[in-house]
Design a protein around this motif. Sequence first.
Motif, PDB file in Angstrom:
ATOM      1  N   LEU B  23       0.825  -1.209   0.000  1.00 12.77           N
ATOM      2  CA  LEU B  23       0.000   0.000   0.000  1.00 12.77           C
ATOM      3  C   LEU B  23       0.858   1.257   0.000  1.00 12.77           C
ATOM      4  O   LEU B  23       0.566   2.242  -0.671  1.00 12.77           O
ATOM      5  CB  LEU B  23      -0.924   0.012   1.227  1.00 12.77           C
ATOM      6  CG  LEU B  23      -2.090  -0.967   1.209  1.00 12.77           C
ATOM      7  CD1 LEU B  23      -2.864  -0.882   2.519  1.00 12.77           C
ATOM      8  CD2 LEU B  23      -3.020  -0.693   0.036  1.00 12.77           C
ATOM      9  N   ALA B  26       2.712   1.461  -3.582  1.00 12.83           N
ATOM     10  CA  ALA B  26       1.946   1.476  -4.838  1.00 12.83           C
ATOM     11  C   ALA B  26       1.892   2.852  -5.509  1.00 12.83           C
ATOM     12  O   ALA B  26       2.199   2.960  -6.707  1.00 12.83           O
ATOM     13  CB  ALA B  26       0.529   0.938  -4.591  1.00 12.83           C
ATOM     14  N   PRO B  27       1.516   3.925  -4.798  1.00 10.25           N
ATOM     15  CA  PRO B  27       1.446   5.226  -5.499  1.00 10.25           C
ATOM     16  C   PRO B  27       2.789   5.636  -6.097  1.00 10.25           C
ATOM     17  O   PRO B  27       2.843   6.108  -7.245  1.00 10.25           O
ATOM     18  CB  PRO B  27       1.006   6.197  -4.391  1.00 10.25           C
ATOM     19  CG  PRO B  27       0.288   5.342  -3.414  1.00 10.25           C
ATOM     20  CD  PRO B  27       1.037   4.044  -3.413  1.00 10.25           C
ATOM     21  N   ILE B  30       3.564   3.433  -9.196  1.00  9.89           N
ATOM     22  CA  ILE B  30       2.706   3.768 -10.338  1.00  9.89           C
ATOM     23  C   ILE B  30       3.096   5.127 -10.919  1.00  9.89           C
ATOM     24  O   ILE B  30       3.174   5.306 -12.133  1.00  9.89           O
ATOM     25  CB  ILE B  30       1.224   3.737  -9.912  1.00  9.89           C
ATOM     26  CG1 ILE B  30       0.808   2.288  -9.600  1.00  9.89           C
ATOM     27  CG2 ILE B  30       0.329   4.314 -11.005  1.00  9.89           C
ATOM     28  CD1 ILE B  30      -0.548   2.137  -8.950  1.00  9.89           C
ATOM     29  N   MET B  31       3.374   6.101 -10.042  1.00 13.65           N
ATOM     30  CA  MET B  31       3.774   7.431 -10.527  1.00 13.65           C
ATOM     31  C   MET B  31       5.110   7.351 -11.249  1.00 13.65           C
ATOM     32  O   MET B  31       5.291   7.971 -12.306  1.00 13.65           O
ATOM     33  CB  MET B  31       3.872   8.394  -9.340  1.00 13.65           C
ATOM     34  CG  MET B  31       4.132   9.831  -9.727  1.00 13.65           C
ATOM     35  SD  MET B  31       2.720  10.562 -10.577  1.00 13.65           S
ATOM     36  CE  MET B  31       3.075  12.306 -10.366  1.00 13.65           C
ATOM     37  N   ALA B  34       4.600   5.903 -14.616  1.00 17.53           N
ATOM     38  CA  ALA B  34       3.949   6.863 -15.518  1.00 17.53           C
ATOM     39  C   ALA B  34       4.942   7.906 -16.008  1.00 17.53           C
ATOM     40  O   ALA B  34       4.968   8.248 -17.196  1.00 17.53           O
ATOM     41  CB  ALA B  34       2.782   7.540 -14.796  1.00 17.53           C
ATOM     42  N   SER B  98      -1.540  22.380 -11.998  1.00 14.11           N
ATOM     43  CA  SER B  98      -1.569  21.530 -10.810  1.00 14.11           C
ATOM     44  C   SER B  98      -0.213  20.832 -10.643  1.00 14.11           C
ATOM     45  O   SER B  98       0.447  20.482 -11.624  1.00 14.11           O
ATOM     46  CB  SER B  98      -2.703  20.509 -10.894  1.00 14.11           C
ATOM     47  OG  SER B  98      -2.719  19.868 -12.142  1.00 14.11           O
ATOM     48  N   PHE B 100       2.011  17.753  -8.793  1.00 18.88           N
ATOM     49  CA  PHE B 100       1.907  16.408  -8.215  1.00 18.88           C
ATOM     50  C   PHE B 100       3.282  15.944  -7.774  1.00 18.88           C
ATOM     51  O   PHE B 100       4.261  16.073  -8.530  1.00 18.88           O
ATOM     52  CB  PHE B 100       1.329  15.425  -9.240  1.00 18.88           C
ATOM     53  CG  PHE B 100      -0.071  15.750  -9.653  1.00 18.88           C
ATOM     54  CD1 PHE B 100      -1.156  15.195  -8.986  1.00 18.88           C
ATOM     55  CD2 PHE B 100      -0.319  16.635 -10.692  1.00 18.88           C
ATOM     56  CE1 PHE B 100      -2.464  15.509  -9.356  1.00 18.88           C
ATOM     57  CE2 PHE B 100      -1.610  16.962 -11.064  1.00 18.88           C
ATOM     58  CZ  PHE B 100      -2.690  16.398 -10.399  1.00 18.88           C
ATOM     59  N   LYS B 103       4.513  10.839  -5.039  1.00 15.79           N
ATOM     60  CA  LYS B 103       3.572   9.880  -4.440  1.00 15.79           C
ATOM     61  C   LYS B 103       2.151  10.143  -4.914  1.00 15.79           C
ATOM     62  O   LYS B 103       1.196   9.733  -4.259  1.00 15.79           O
ATOM     63  CB  LYS B 103       3.650   9.985  -2.919  1.00 15.79           C
ATOM     64  CG  LYS B 103       5.017   9.616  -2.361  1.00 15.79           C
ATOM     65  CD  LYS B 103       5.061   9.869  -0.860  1.00 15.79           C
ATOM     66  CE  LYS B 103       6.445   9.537  -0.315  1.00 15.79           C
ATOM     67  NZ  LYS B 103       6.572   9.914   1.106  1.00 15.79           N
ATOM     68  N   THR B 104       1.998  10.880  -5.996  1.00 20.15           N
ATOM     69  CA  THR B 104       0.727  11.202  -6.651  1.00 20.15           C
ATOM     70  C   THR B 104      -0.087  12.281  -5.944  1.00 20.15           C
ATOM     71  O   THR B 104      -1.191  12.593  -6.380  1.00 20.15           O
ATOM     72  CB  THR B 104      -0.206   9.963  -6.854  1.00 20.15           C
ATOM     73  OG1 THR B 104      -0.755   9.583  -5.587  1.00 20.15           O
ATOM     74  CG2 THR B 104       0.532   8.804  -7.474  1.00 20.15           C
ATOM     75  N   ASN B 105       0.409  12.851  -4.831  1.00 19.57           N
ATOM     76  CA  ASN B 105      -0.368  13.889  -4.149  1.00 19.57           C
ATOM     77  C   ASN B 105      -0.434  15.158  -4.995  1.00 19.57           C
ATOM     78  O   ASN B 105       0.585  15.628  -5.497  1.00 19.57           O
ATOM     79  CB  ASN B 105       0.260  14.230  -2.789  1.00 19.57           C
ATOM     80  CG  ASN B 105       0.192  13.068  -1.840  1.00 19.57           C
ATOM     81  OD1 ASN B 105      -0.841  12.426  -1.722  1.00 19.57           O
ATOM     82  ND2 ASN B 105       1.297  12.788  -1.166  1.00 19.57           N
ATOM     83  N   ASN B 106      -1.621  15.710  -5.102  1.00 13.00           N
ATOM     84  CA  ASN B 106      -1.816  17.015  -5.761  1.00 13.00           C
ATOM     85  C   ASN B 106      -1.545  18.079  -4.688  1.00 13.00           C
ATOM     86  O   ASN B 106      -2.433  18.509  -3.974  1.00 13.00           O
ATOM     87  CB  ASN B 106      -3.258  17.080  -6.272  1.00 13.00           C
ATOM     88  CG  ASN B 106      -3.658  18.442  -6.815  1.00 13.00           C
ATOM     89  OD1 ASN B 106      -4.844  18.797  -6.800  1.00 13.00           O
ATOM     90  ND2 ASN B 106      -2.711  19.227  -7.287  1.00 13.00           N
ATOM     91  N   THR B 109      -2.496  23.645  -6.539  1.00 10.65           N
ATOM     92  CA  THR B 109      -3.139  23.969  -7.814  1.00 10.65           C
ATOM     93  C   THR B 109      -3.369  25.474  -7.845  1.00 10.65           C
ATOM     94  O   THR B 109      -3.838  26.049  -6.864  1.00 10.65           O
ATOM     95  CB  THR B 109      -4.501  23.251  -7.962  1.00 10.65           C
ATOM     96  OG1 THR B 109      -4.288  21.846  -7.960  1.00 10.65           O
ATOM     97  CG2 THR B 109      -5.184  23.641  -9.270  1.00 10.65           C
ATOM     98  N   LEU B 147       5.522  16.021 -11.231  1.00 15.94           N
ATOM     99  CA  LEU B 147       5.149  16.607 -12.520  1.00 15.94           C
ATOM    100  C   LEU B 147       4.139  17.723 -12.339  1.00 15.94           C
ATOM    101  O   LEU B 147       3.436  17.800 -11.331  1.00 15.94           O
ATOM    102  CB  LEU B 147       4.670  15.542 -13.495  1.00 15.94           C
ATOM    103  CG  LEU B 147       3.371  14.798 -13.277  1.00 15.94           C
ATOM    104  CD1 LEU B 147       2.179  15.607 -13.755  1.00 15.94           C
ATOM    105  CD2 LEU B 147       3.407  13.479 -14.041  1.00 15.94           C
TER     106      LEU B 147
END
Lengths: 202, 179
Positions: B23, B26-27, B30-31, B34, B98, B100, B103-106, B109, B147
């Motif tokens: 858990l 994973a982020p 995956i990030m 990507a 935006s 990121f 860990k994919t957190n936004n 923005t 990004l």
Amino acid sequence: MKNLLKYVTLLVVGLCVGVGSALTMSGVVGGRSLASFANVNVDGWHSDWSIGTATASPYVRARIARHGLLALAKEEAVYFTRSVDDDGELFTESCRYQISGTGQDAFWWSITLYDSQSRLPMNDDGALSIDATKTGDVDHWSAIISSERPTRNSHWISSHAAGQFDLTMRLYRPSQAILSSPQSSINPPQLQRLDCLQGGAS
Amino acid sequence: MRKIFIPVIVFSLAVVTGHFGTLKAAPSVIMSKAMQTMAERGIPLHQFVLGSRITPQTQSVVRPSPDLVYSICLFDFSGLDVPLAISAGVWDDYGSISFFDAKTNNFATIRVGAGSSEVVLTPHGMASPADPTNGVTHIKTPTKRGLILIRRLAPTLTAYNRVRDLSVEDQCRPLPDVS
């Protein structure tokens, strides 16, 4: 030696069970829809208000990384998913639906169709979504969701090559009322199943 | 008793470690994947690249909106010791920049409207430059890599072409080192 082998086996199997349960429970793998994890439900449209934030649970974070990478925090955009029609049947390409609704208290809204892999369906119909710029400034709008272009002149979202699908509704720059009380502030579009090809849902 | 107790403890610890380790990872995994895919498709570091109009054939991330146009800038402060200057060309409909983290957190923005939208991005530990001008937003990134995404509402080809023309004004570049 025998004991060592036993503990190594227990460790490996235990790790595999742990990894598998994490991926399944978070929805990274498996057949669970995004909607099944939601903490906001407005007439069948599901959302999770913690999307995009560091406060989201590890399950939400893993799931969004897989199914909604680069989603915005709710102050900028909220995302609702719906995978069943008004009768509770899963959306499928083999059926035709009418979606109807009114405006939203947000800067802009859209509804887009995705296949079970969270991808736009591989078709060339150029009818992937409906949004506020297409419906215009009207009190009430409707569109047909079907795998073939409707014969009558109407808005259309193509489900061609989608198989089993879901819909994502985006509300960009939602009002404070939507953020604080979505149940009473969002106008949830209705999804009526019109008919199905033989072998589709009844 | 001990014969059963210790194996059960070992197995349980392995399950818990595998579960929460997955858990947590994973982020980031995956990030990272990507961002690697984007780099392989020719998106360089520290430069906005306008994406193609979103179609089923051009989609590169899950659940893209076909009504939005995306410009992407990958950043990595691992080999960079100056801040990044970010700005977006003026857009008269919905637009946002935006941010990121890895860990994919936004984590931030800002809105792109009729006025200026200038940002200076620094990692934690790096001093932000003195700001002699008004209207520049200073943002700290929690991770060195991540990004930046500009979204603009452009549901038609005509609107996309307008975005393409003004996107030359989008900037994501290291600030000159004045130290």
